[in-house]
Design a protein around this motif. Structure first.
Motif, PDB file in Angstrom:
ATOM      1  N   ASP A  96      46.743 101.640  37.161  1.00  0.00           N
ATOM      2  CA  ASP A  96      45.577 101.935  38.006  1.00  0.00           C
ATOM      3  C   ASP A  96      45.270 103.427  38.044  1.00  0.00           C
ATOM      4  OD1 ASP A  96      44.918  99.370  38.694  1.00  0.00           O
ATOM      5  OD2 ASP A  96      46.238  99.314  40.419  1.00  0.00           O
ATOM      6  N   ASP A  97      46.294 104.256  37.917  1.00  0.00           N
ATOM      7  CA  ASP A  97      46.113 105.708  37.980  1.00  0.00           C
ATOM      8  C   ASP A  97      45.958 106.353  36.606  1.00  0.00           C
ATOM      9  OD1 ASP A  97      46.251 105.717  40.737  1.00  0.00           O
ATOM     10  OD2 ASP A  97      48.424 106.029  40.784  1.00  0.00           O
ATOM     11  N   LEU A  98      46.096 105.555  35.561  1.00  0.00           N
ATOM     12  CA  LEU A  98      46.030 106.089  34.207  1.00  0.00           C
ATOM     13  C   LEU A  98      44.600 106.524  33.874  1.00  0.00           C
ATOM     14  CD1 LEU A  98      48.318 106.225  32.032  1.00  0.00           C
ATOM     15  CD2 LEU A  98      47.215 104.276  30.941  1.00  0.00           C
ATOM     16  N   ARG A  99      44.424 107.767  33.477  1.00  0.00           N
ATOM     17  CA  ARG A  99      43.109 108.302  33.115  1.00  0.00           C
ATOM     18  C   ARG A  99      42.931 108.190  31.603  1.00  0.00           C
ATOM     19  NH1 ARG A  99      44.948 113.621  35.993  1.00  0.00           N
ATOM     20  NH2 ARG A  99      46.755 112.777  34.879  1.00  0.00           N
ATOM     21  N   VAL A 100      41.965 107.372  31.200  1.00  0.00           N
ATOM     22  CA  VAL A 100      41.791 107.028  29.794  1.00  0.00           C
ATOM     23  C   VAL A 100      40.447 107.550  29.286  1.00  0.00           C
ATOM     24  CG1 VAL A 100      41.762 105.154  28.111  1.00  0.00           C
ATOM     25  CG2 VAL A 100      43.140 104.921  30.188  1.00  0.00           C
ATOM     26  N   LEU A 101      40.448 108.082  28.069  1.00  0.00           N
ATOM     27  CA  LEU A 101      39.226 108.535  27.419  1.00  0.00           C
ATOM     28  C   LEU A 101      39.017 107.718  26.146  1.00  0.00           C
ATOM     29  CD1 LEU A 101      36.828 110.471  27.161  1.00  0.00           C
ATOM     30  CD2 LEU A 101      38.353 112.111  26.028  1.00  0.00           C
ATOM     31  N   VAL A 102      37.920 106.957  26.087  1.00  0.00           N
ATOM     32  CA  VAL A 102      37.568 106.149  24.920  1.00  0.00           C
ATOM     33  C   VAL A 102      36.472 106.871  24.139  1.00  0.00           C
ATOM     34  CG1 VAL A 102      36.562 103.971  24.141  1.00  0.00           C
ATOM     35  CG2 VAL A 102      38.206 103.980  26.037  1.00  0.00           C
ATOM     36  N   VAL A 103      36.699 107.087  22.843  1.00  0.00           N
ATOM     37  CA  VAL A 103      35.789 107.877  22.025  1.00  0.00           C
ATOM     38  C   VAL A 103      35.329 107.041  20.827  1.00  0.00           C
ATOM     39  CG1 VAL A 103      35.432 110.103  20.907  1.00  0.00           C
ATOM     40  CG2 VAL A 103      37.269 109.848  22.607  1.00  0.00           C
ATOM     41  N   ASP A 104      34.025 106.782  20.747  1.00  0.00           N
ATOM     42  CA  ASP A 104      33.464 106.026  19.615  1.00  0.00           C
ATOM     43  C   ASP A 104      31.967 106.271  19.588  1.00  0.00           C
ATOM     44  OD1 ASP A 104      32.600 103.817  17.810  1.00  0.00           O
ATOM     45  OD2 ASP A 104      34.690 103.184  18.042  1.00  0.00           O
ATOM     46  N   ASP A 105      31.408 106.452  18.387  1.00  0.00           N
ATOM     47  CA  ASP A 105      29.972 106.706  18.293  1.00  0.00           C
ATOM     48  C   ASP A 105      29.149 105.431  18.464  1.00  0.00           C
ATOM     49  OD1 ASP A 105      31.160 106.042  15.757  1.00  0.00           O
ATOM     50  OD2 ASP A 105      29.246 106.453  14.815  1.00  0.00           O
ATOM     51  N   SER A 106      29.780 104.271  18.426  1.00  0.00           N
ATOM     52  CA  SER A 106      29.086 103.003  18.643  1.00  0.00           C
ATOM     53  C   SER A 106      29.210 102.594  20.110  1.00  0.00           C
ATOM     54  CB  SER A 106      29.691 101.909  17.761  1.00  0.00           C
ATOM     55  OG  SER A 106      29.301 100.622  18.202  1.00  0.00           O
ATOM     56  N   SER A 107      28.078 102.440  20.779  1.00  0.00           N
ATOM     57  CA  SER A 107      28.120 102.028  22.185  1.00  0.00           C
ATOM     58  C   SER A 107      28.706 100.627  22.323  1.00  0.00           C
ATOM     59  CB  SER A 107      26.710 102.060  22.790  1.00  0.00           C
ATOM     60  OG  SER A 107      25.837 101.190  22.100  1.00  0.00           O
ATOM     61  N   THR A 108      28.454  99.770  21.330  1.00  0.00           N
ATOM     62  CA  THR A 108      29.015  98.418  21.353  1.00  0.00           C
ATOM     63  C   THR A 108      30.528  98.462  21.243  1.00  0.00           C
ATOM     64  OG1 THR A 108      27.012  97.653  20.238  1.00  0.00           O
ATOM     65  CG2 THR A 108      28.859  96.128  20.317  1.00  0.00           C
ATOM     66  N   ALA A 109      31.042  99.291  20.342  1.00  0.00           N
ATOM     67  CA  ALA A 109      32.491  99.421  20.181  1.00  0.00           C
ATOM     68  C   ALA A 109      33.127 100.017  21.434  1.00  0.00           C
ATOM     69  CB  ALA A 109      32.808 100.284  18.965  1.00  0.00           C
ATOM     70  N   ARG A 110      32.474 101.019  22.019  1.00  0.00           N
ATOM     71  CA  ARG A 110      33.008 101.597  23.262  1.00  0.00           C
ATOM     72  C   ARG A 110      33.114 100.534  24.349  1.00  0.00           C
ATOM     73  NH1 ARG A 110      29.239 105.662  22.197  1.00  0.00           N
ATOM     74  NH2 ARG A 110      27.940 105.071  23.983  1.00  0.00           N
ATOM     75  N   GLY A 111      32.047  99.720  24.464  1.00  0.00           N
ATOM     76  CA  GLY A 111      32.060  98.676  25.474  1.00  0.00           C
ATOM     77  C   GLY A 111      33.162  97.663  25.237  1.00  0.00           C
ATOM     78  N   HIS A 112      33.386  97.297  23.974  1.00  0.00           N
ATOM     79  CA  HIS A 112      34.417  96.318  23.638  1.00  0.00           C
ATOM     80  C   HIS A 112      35.807  96.859  23.974  1.00  0.00           C
ATOM     81  CE1 HIS A 112      36.319  93.006  21.491  1.00  0.00           C
ATOM     82  NE2 HIS A 112      37.051  93.895  20.843  1.00  0.00           N
ATOM     83  N   ILE A 113      36.078  98.088  23.548  1.00  0.00           N
ATOM     84  CA  ILE A 113      37.389  98.683  23.812  1.00  0.00           C
ATOM     85  C   ILE A 113      37.601  98.847  25.316  1.00  0.00           C
ATOM     86  CG2 ILE A 113      38.796 100.760  23.502  1.00  0.00           C
ATOM     87  CD1 ILE A 113      37.399 101.114  20.774  1.00  0.00           C
ATOM     88  N   LYS A 114      36.564  99.268  26.007  1.00  0.00           N
ATOM     89  CA  LYS A 114      36.673  99.442  27.452  1.00  0.00           C
ATOM     90  C   LYS A 114      36.979  98.123  28.140  1.00  0.00           C
ATOM     91  CE  LYS A 114      34.231 101.545  31.367  1.00  0.00           C
ATOM     92  NZ  LYS A 114      32.999 102.270  31.799  1.00  0.00           N
ATOM     93  N   ARG A 115      36.353  97.020  27.693  1.00  0.00           N
ATOM     94  CA  ARG A 115      36.635  95.710  28.281  1.00  0.00           C
ATOM     95  C   ARG A 115      38.086  95.305  28.054  1.00  0.00           C
ATOM     96  NH1 ARG A 115      31.353  94.593  26.647  1.00  0.00           N
ATOM     97  NH2 ARG A 115      32.040  93.840  24.621  1.00  0.00           N
ATOM     98  N   VAL A 116      38.582  95.534  26.833  1.00  0.00           N
ATOM     99  CA  VAL A 116      39.971  95.175  26.527  1.00  0.00           C
ATOM    100  C   VAL A 116      40.934  95.958  27.418  1.00  0.00           C
ATOM    101  CG1 VAL A 116      41.776  95.258  24.774  1.00  0.00           C
ATOM    102  CG2 VAL A 116      39.491  94.466  24.165  1.00  0.00           C
ATOM    103  N   LEU A 117      40.712  97.261  27.554  1.00  0.00           N
ATOM    104  CA  LEU A 117      41.594  98.088  28.373  1.00  0.00           C
ATOM    105  C   LEU A 117      41.498  97.705  29.850  1.00  0.00           C
ATOM    106  CD1 LEU A 117      41.041 101.580  26.698  1.00  0.00           C
ATOM    107  CD2 LEU A 117      42.897  99.959  26.308  1.00  0.00           C
ATOM    108  N   SER A 118      40.286  97.401  30.308  1.00  0.00           N
ATOM    109  CA  SER A 118      40.109  96.964  31.696  1.00  0.00           C
ATOM    110  C   SER A 118      40.860  95.666  31.949  1.00  0.00           C
ATOM    111  CB  SER A 118      38.621  96.778  32.021  1.00  0.00           C
ATOM    112  OG  SER A 118      37.925  98.002  31.925  1.00  0.00           O
TER     113      SER A 118
END
Length: 265
Positions: free
Chosen positions: A143-165
């Motif tokens: 819950d306290d982990l600060r994560v930075l997701v970096v990708d030029d594709s907004s779709t890929a960013r959304g996918h990775i963010k969902r998996v991490l969430s």
């Protein structure tokens, strides 16, 4: 293993060939799937999905009215469909044809013809994506982990963010390229960076080098998620100080194991 049962999956299968449609339906039935609806075009699939969102979309690459890449992008623009898992079944092997759909965030890419074990593995990844078990780490509070997701594709960013969430991480920031990520990292503190490799302005390799050499931070874990196939380029990434490299598309169980290793280190 995820709690959802494969028999309960509702699958929308998009395949223009009647013969291939029957073969894939039979393979899905042999894998234990009970609910499969077959359609032949992308627009038909979108119309049905808007009324009855499935648990998984399985599609051929080339449809009469669009490609699978265009179909998944259309889904990601739709509020109720953006999180629906997508699986590609195709005989396509060219990197330039497959890379855009890898970047869009798919749970699996199966060849034609595929083996039954390959299908079962892809279905397991789907179930883990739909009903994931949160990552449990003895020394890390997710819950306290600060994560930075970096990708030029907004779709890929959304996918990775969902998996991490889904794994229990809630403090997730995003950047569109390495340059933006470097500026954010220089001014803020992050506990984990998840980055693509091939990006404009500053790519993932340059970002790793910036963090490790320019900023002198050897501690923050950096996970590279990439579809890159060039062995020389991947060797440069491995030597740059990256903590781990993960393929696109990635399996949730695989990324859980990688994150557990790099975070507890």
């Amino acid at each position: 293993m995820a709690a959802v049962n494969v028999a309960d999956l509702s699958i929308l299968l998009v395949e223009p060939s009647a013969t291939q449609l029957k073969l894939i339906q039979r393979s899905l039935a042999d894998a234990g799937v009970n609910h499969v609806e077959g359609l032949s075009s992308g627009q038909e699939a979108l119309d049905v999905m808007e009324r009855f969102p499935p648990d998984l979309v399985v599609s051929a690459m080339y449809l009469p009215d669009m490609t699978a890449t265009e179909l998944v992008h259309a889904m990601r623009q739709h509020d109720t469909l953006q999180a629906v898992p997508f699986m590609l079944i195709s005989s396509e092997t060219h990197f330039n044809a497959l890379d855009p759909i890898r970047q869009a965030g798919v749970v699996a890419i199966l060849p034609k013809p595929f083996g039954q074990e390959e299908l079962r593995r892809a279905l397991r990844s789907t179930m883990e994506f739909i009903d994931p078990q949160e990552l449990e780490l003895s020394q890390v509070d997710l819950d306290d982990l600060r994560v930075l997701v970096v990708d030029d594709s907004s779709t890929a960013r959304g996918h990775i963010k969902r998996v991490l969430s889904n794994l229990g991480m809630s403090r997730i920031s995003t950047a569109q390229n390495g340059r933006e990520a470097a500026d954010m990292f220089a001014n803020s503190s992050f506990d984990l960076i998840v980055t693509d490799l091939n990006m404009p302005e500053m790519d993932g390799l340059q970002l790793v080098q910036y963090v490790r050499q320019r900023l002198g931070d050897a501690a923050v874990p950096i996970l590279m998620v990439t579809s890159e196939q060039d062995a020389t380029r991947l060797a440069s990434v491995e030597q740059s100080g990256v903590s781990a490299i993960c393929d696109k598309p990635f399996e949730p169980q695989n990324i859980k194991e990688i994150l557990a290793r790099v975070l507890q280190q």
